[in-house]
Scaffold this active site. Structure first.
Site, PDB file in Angstrom:
ATOM      1  N   ALA A 245     -27.125 -18.763  49.069  1.00  0.00           N
ATOM      2  CA  ALA A 245     -26.042 -19.312  48.247  1.00  0.00           C
ATOM      3  C   ALA A 245     -24.888 -19.871  49.048  1.00  0.00           C
ATOM      4  O   ALA A 245     -24.156 -20.735  48.566  1.00  0.00           O
ATOM      5  CB  ALA A 245     -25.520 -18.234  47.298  1.00  0.00           C
ATOM      6  N   GLY A 248     -21.452 -20.969  47.544  1.00  0.00           N
ATOM      7  CA  GLY A 248     -21.656 -20.998  46.102  1.00  0.00           C
ATOM      8  C   GLY A 248     -21.652 -22.336  45.405  1.00  0.00           C
ATOM      9  O   GLY A 248     -21.546 -22.382  44.179  1.00  0.00           O
ATOM     10  N   GLY A 249     -21.808 -23.436  46.129  1.00  0.00           N
ATOM     11  CA  GLY A 249     -21.778 -24.741  45.474  1.00  0.00           C
ATOM     12  C   GLY A 249     -22.839 -24.890  44.396  1.00  0.00           C
ATOM     13  O   GLY A 249     -22.551 -25.313  43.262  1.00  0.00           O
ATOM     14  N   LYS A 250     -24.085 -24.548  44.722  1.00  0.00           N
ATOM     15  CA  LYS A 250     -25.163 -24.655  43.732  1.00  0.00           C
ATOM     16  C   LYS A 250     -25.097 -23.517  42.729  1.00  0.00           C
ATOM     17  O   LYS A 250     -25.498 -23.681  41.569  1.00  0.00           O
ATOM     18  CB  LYS A 250     -26.513 -24.709  44.439  1.00  0.00           C
ATOM     19  CG  LYS A 250     -26.722 -25.993  45.249  1.00  0.00           C
ATOM     20  CD  LYS A 250     -28.096 -26.042  45.881  1.00  0.00           C
ATOM     21  CE  LYS A 250     -28.315 -27.361  46.632  1.00  0.00           C
ATOM     22  NZ  LYS A 250     -27.434 -27.491  47.823  1.00  0.00           N
ATOM     23  N   ASP A 268     -26.762 -14.102  50.250  1.00  0.00           N
ATOM     24  CA  ASP A 268     -26.596 -14.758  51.540  1.00  0.00           C
ATOM     25  C   ASP A 268     -26.510 -13.693  52.626  1.00  0.00           C
ATOM     26  O   ASP A 268     -26.254 -12.521  52.344  1.00  0.00           O
ATOM     27  CB  ASP A 268     -25.333 -15.638  51.558  1.00  0.00           C
ATOM     28  CG  ASP A 268     -25.429 -16.758  52.596  1.00  0.00           C
ATOM     29  OD1 ASP A 268     -25.979 -17.820  52.269  1.00  0.00           O
ATOM     30  OD2 ASP A 268     -24.983 -16.550  53.734  1.00  0.00           O
ATOM     31  N   ASP A 298     -32.531  -4.228  54.301  1.00  0.00           N
ATOM     32  CA  ASP A 298     -32.177  -4.217  52.878  1.00  0.00           C
ATOM     33  C   ASP A 298     -33.454  -4.197  52.025  1.00  0.00           C
ATOM     34  O   ASP A 298     -34.362  -4.987  52.239  1.00  0.00           O
ATOM     35  CB  ASP A 298     -31.360  -5.481  52.580  1.00  0.00           C
ATOM     36  CG  ASP A 298     -30.740  -5.466  51.195  1.00  0.00           C
ATOM     37  OD1 ASP A 298     -31.014  -4.544  50.430  1.00  0.00           O
ATOM     38  OD2 ASP A 298     -29.970  -6.398  50.904  1.00  0.00           O
ATOM     39  N   ASP A 314     -32.298 -22.694  48.853  1.00  0.00           N
ATOM     40  CA  ASP A 314     -31.632 -23.821  49.519  1.00  0.00           C
ATOM     41  C   ASP A 314     -31.596 -23.466  51.004  1.00  0.00           C
ATOM     42  O   ASP A 314     -30.612 -22.951  51.518  1.00  0.00           O
ATOM     43  CB  ASP A 314     -30.226 -24.000  48.944  1.00  0.00           C
ATOM     44  CG  ASP A 314     -29.501 -25.201  49.519  1.00  0.00           C
ATOM     45  OD1 ASP A 314     -30.171 -26.069  50.113  1.00  0.00           O
ATOM     46  OD2 ASP A 314     -28.271 -25.262  49.396  1.00  0.00           O
ATOM     47  N   CYS A 367     -31.413 -30.031  52.881  1.00  0.00           N
ATOM     48  CA  CYS A 367     -30.682 -31.293  53.053  1.00  0.00           C
ATOM     49  C   CYS A 367     -31.186 -31.948  54.344  1.00  0.00           C
ATOM     50  O   CYS A 367     -30.411 -32.444  55.151  1.00  0.00           O
ATOM     51  CB  CYS A 367     -29.174 -31.083  53.069  1.00  0.00           C
ATOM     52  SG  CYS A 367     -28.585 -29.861  54.255  1.00  0.00           S
TER      53      CYS A 367
END
Length: 430
Positions: A245, A248-250, A268, A298, A314, A367
């Protein structure tokens, strides 16, 4: 600021960028201007534009200045574009007068090297193709594999200046009202061509200082990134993971498509990036998001296996699709970086895929414009994991030509967006 003070500031900024070669230039620039609040907004934009011109012409400028003993310096790199744009040496010498706020006079060596540039252009037919098109030599076969005969056209577009794209926050307004609100503040945005949530402004404009931004009516987000979110097709009431994430844009856009209903988990590995999302979420009025920091050992992923309707990956990537905005990234990218990223992407994709419930959707995005990070990653993943099949994006948000595809690539030349890739897969119901 005087012209001499502006070029002096540009040289200081370029020195700072060169002193932090692994740090993004825009982050260095932000720190630089924060520490020099006496530089006004107009001067800041001029200095920034000068540096971005240097970064976009990095290889060509070094080619022109290749005969300088010890190589080009920030002083010659900042002066050279002015000469190649038509200025003469008398003007350049006046900018290096040694007077207050000006750089010290040019040395004889600098003067001689720069004088050879009078009457020349930044691009030269004698330059190797990789120099002329501003990409690393080792990357040429990778780009040829991606673009073929369109390589030159695509790379020229990727070396241009990017527009400023905004995503309208439908949790608070609609596109026409947001456009009108921006217009009242002197920001004349036009409707984007591909995203129904998008607005576009020319060049760098002070959007974050606008009331429209502070009120959460708009977010800065490239149109291509908006289309990646559209491909996720997250619906109200679903459980969704944004696995990489960042800030947090998306995630914000997913909350919008879900109308604040259901659950989003923004994951993240960086606590700082996740913390940076808090203010953005609050400003946007996104209330259905929780954050989770992924740490070594984790068991969160394992405990939530096959429990989410949508998972967006992403993935960290080379960022080659963002070179219009981050021209310094092409200078930093190495073959080793690409090799390490491919391993990391495969591992992230495998872990994130385990979260998708039967019948749920997995979207892998980058990207990047490189096949190794995009289609080849998906081919390899599906060979490792037969539980996932490619499916058309569908929905009613994406442009019609993308809805029927199970993966798509976007480029500045063809689509007017940053370079993006998205692949849409579904876990086969058992």
């Amino acid at each position: 600021m005087t012209p001499a003070a502006r070029i002096s500031a540009a040289i200081d900024l370029l020195c700072a960028i060169e002193a932090a070669p692994r740090r993004p230039a825009d982050a260095t620039a932000n720190s630089f201007f924060r520490e020099r609040r006496y530089i006004g907004g107009g001067d800041r934009r001029v200095v920034s534009a000068r540096i971005w011109d240097v970064l976009r012409g990095w290889r060509r400028l070094h080619w022109h200045l290749r005969d300088i003993t010890g190589g080009p310096s920030p002083r010659t790199l900042c002066a050279a574009p002015l000469l190649l744009a038509g200025e003469n040496m008398d003007t350049i010498r006046s900018l290096f007068s040694g007077e207050r706020f000006a750089q010290s006079p040019l040395t004889s060596r600098e003067d001689v090297a720069l004088k050879t540039l009078e009457g020349k252009s930044l691009s030269d037919s004698a330059m190797p193709r990789a120099v002329r098109l501003e990409f690393p030599d080792w990357l040429e076969p990778h780009l040829e594999a991606t673009f073929g005969a369109d390589l030159e056209t695509e790379m020229l577009a990727l070396n241009g200046a990017a527009p400023l794209d905004l995503r309208v926050n439908l949790l608070k307004t609609d596109r026409e009202k947001a456009q009108d609100s921006l217009r009242k503040e002197g920001l004349n945005a036009v409707l984007s061509d591909l995203s129904p949530w998008g607005l576009r402004l020319d060049g760098r404009q002070p959007v974050t200082a606008s009331q429209s931004f502070r009120d959460g009516l708009v977010e800065i987000q490239d149109e291509g990134s908006q289309l990646v979110v559209a491909a996720v097709d997250a619906q109200p009431g679903q459980r969704v993971v944004d696995f990489c994430a960042g800030a947090g844009g998306k995630t914000l856009a997913l909350a919008m498509t879900m109308r604040n209903k259901g659950q989003i988990v923004a994951c993240d590995v960086s606590a700082q990036r996740l913390e940076g999302a808090v203010k953005r979420l609050r400003r946007a009025g996104a209330h259905n998001v929780e954050r989770h920091l992924l740490v070594s050992g984790d068991k969160w992923v394992k405990r939530r296996a096959e429990s989410f309707d949508r998972v967006l990956v992403d993935a960290p990537c080379s960022g080659t699709g963002t070179w219009r905005r981050n021209p310094d990234a092409r200078i930093r990218l190495t073959e080793q970086d690409l090799a390490e990223l491919r391993v990391k992407q495969a591992d992230i994709l495998d872990r994130a895929a385990s979260l998708v419930k039967p019948g749920g959707r997995l979207v892998y995005a980058t990207c990047s414009i490189l096949a190794e990070e995009n289609a080849q990653q998906i081919e390899a993943f599906q060979k490792r994991n037969s539980a996932f099949k490619s499916v058309p994006a569908g929905g009613d948000i994406l442009p019609e030509r993308l809805r029927t595809r199970d993966h798509f690539s976007l480029t500045p030349h063809r689509d007017g967006t940053d370079g993006f890739f998205a692949a849409i897969m579904e876990r086969v119901a058992s």
